[in-house]
Design a protein around this motif. Sequence first.
Motif, PDB file in Angstrom:
ATOM      1  N   ASN A 206       0.619  -1.204   0.127  1.00 47.43           N
ATOM      2  CA  ASN A 206       0.134  -0.149  -0.093  1.00 47.43           C
ATOM      3  C   ASN A 206       0.846   1.129  -0.002  1.00 47.43           C
ATOM      4  O   ASN A 206       0.665   2.386  -0.747  1.00 47.43           O
ATOM      5  CB  ASN A 206      -0.834   0.078   1.158  1.00 47.43           C
ATOM      6  N   ASN A 210       1.444   4.073  -3.081  1.00 45.78           N
ATOM      7  CA  ASN A 210       1.192   5.111  -2.944  1.00 45.78           C
ATOM      8  C   ASN A 210       2.323   6.122  -3.481  1.00 45.78           C
ATOM      9  O   ASN A 210       2.167   7.359  -4.345  1.00 45.78           O
ATOM     10  CB  ASN A 210       0.901   5.695  -1.474  1.00 45.78           C
ATOM     11  N   LYS A 261      -7.390  10.495  -5.112  1.00 42.03           N
ATOM     12  CA  LYS A 261      -7.145   9.895  -6.571  1.00 42.03           C
ATOM     13  C   LYS A 261      -8.622   9.701  -7.095  1.00 42.03           C
ATOM     14  O   LYS A 261      -9.660   9.172  -6.347  1.00 42.03           O
ATOM     15  CB  LYS A 261      -6.290   8.691  -6.495  1.00 42.03           C
ATOM     16  N   GLY A 268      -5.864   2.422   1.875  1.00 39.89           N
ATOM     17  CA  GLY A 268      -4.487   2.181   1.960  1.00 39.89           C
ATOM     18  C   GLY A 268      -3.810   2.415   3.370  1.00 39.89           C
ATOM     19  O   GLY A 268      -3.217   1.440   3.809  1.00 39.89           O
TER      20      GLY A 268
HETATM   21 MG   LIG Z   1      -3.186   4.120  -1.705  1.00 39.38          MG
END
Ligand SMILES: [Mg+2]
Length: 302
Positions: A206, A210, A261, A268
């Motif tokens: 995660n 990112n 996003k 996450g």
């Molecule tokens: Mg993420």
Amino acid sequence: MIINNTHLDTRVSMQAVIHELKIGSHMAVPIILHDDTMIGTLCATDPDPHIFTETELENMKMLATIYTYVVSQSGYSLSSEEEKIRLHAKSIINEFAADLADQVRNPMQTVKGFIQFLLDEPKFQQHKEVILDELGKMENNLQSFLLATNPSYPLKERISLANILVETTSSIKSEAEKHHVSISLTLESLPDLIVDKSQMTRVFHNIIKNSIDATKQNKGKVQVRSYTELENVVCIEISDNGLGIPLSDINKVGKPLYSSKNDGHGLGISVASDIIESHGGKLLIETSPTGTKVTIKLPMAE
Ligand SMILES: [Mg+2]
Ligand SMILES: Nc1ncnc2c1ncn2[C@@H]1O[C@H](COP(=O)(O)OP(=O)(O)OP(=O)(O)O)[C@@H](O)[C@H]1O
């Protein structure tokens, strides 16, 4: 807000509550704390229409001021309200994930089995990778929701964190290369830790994902580094050269469902923090316009 006659005022005259509660007139004064957060309104109502006087309005304002003072002395903070909202959001995800698990996971496993069998045909070879990749993503998304439901029960074993880091970075490498992002690993020799392997893999995945997302427009560089601290703490740093998290958003990051996003779920970091906390560790985020650094600190095995 002052409404002298609710039956004549078009802002409220059609509202059922006005008739149900027999509100003929209504005055409301906002209660605003010193940091400008509004925590509610103080209301006065009369069953009959009533022309509120200046003195009545001033009295209400004074009461609101006293209320503000009492609330600020009581240690009330918006963060406790935010915490309630956060827990509420989590309980919604709980139910949602349980439903998804029942209704999607089992049929998906069956379909995956059949598809894998069919894809062994030579004519499907070129599509095999894409299809399995997409199915893998679906499984991962589902897993995220499930972990958000019950992240606190790790199945721990003694394993090498360095191995997990190497495996995770190599599994995400093709995604990074697709976006011209390089990932470098600098691993100090680390002791084995007692952790849930699949949960730790998810944490690193995660966070690295990112960083890839944050740097893919920008000749991305992601650095993964590990070291020990204070003799019994293992630290893993994942840093990138992205544009960082804007100051206005930093408090939202890590709250379930917050995402900047278009295709993000906003789970996450929340899932990663829960996992790290359930292992007795901490996840820290430092960010600036030249990049973001996530540091994970975990206690060494006894
Ligand atoms: Mg993420
Ligand atoms: N390395 C980073 N650089 C810049 N912003 C970041 C970084 N990591 C996280 N963020 C910000 O924090 C938000 C939340 O991240 P989080 O991983 O929880 O959710 P997400 O990536 O949006 O969705 P997903 O659930 O698919 O991971 C991101 O949408 C992004 O705005």
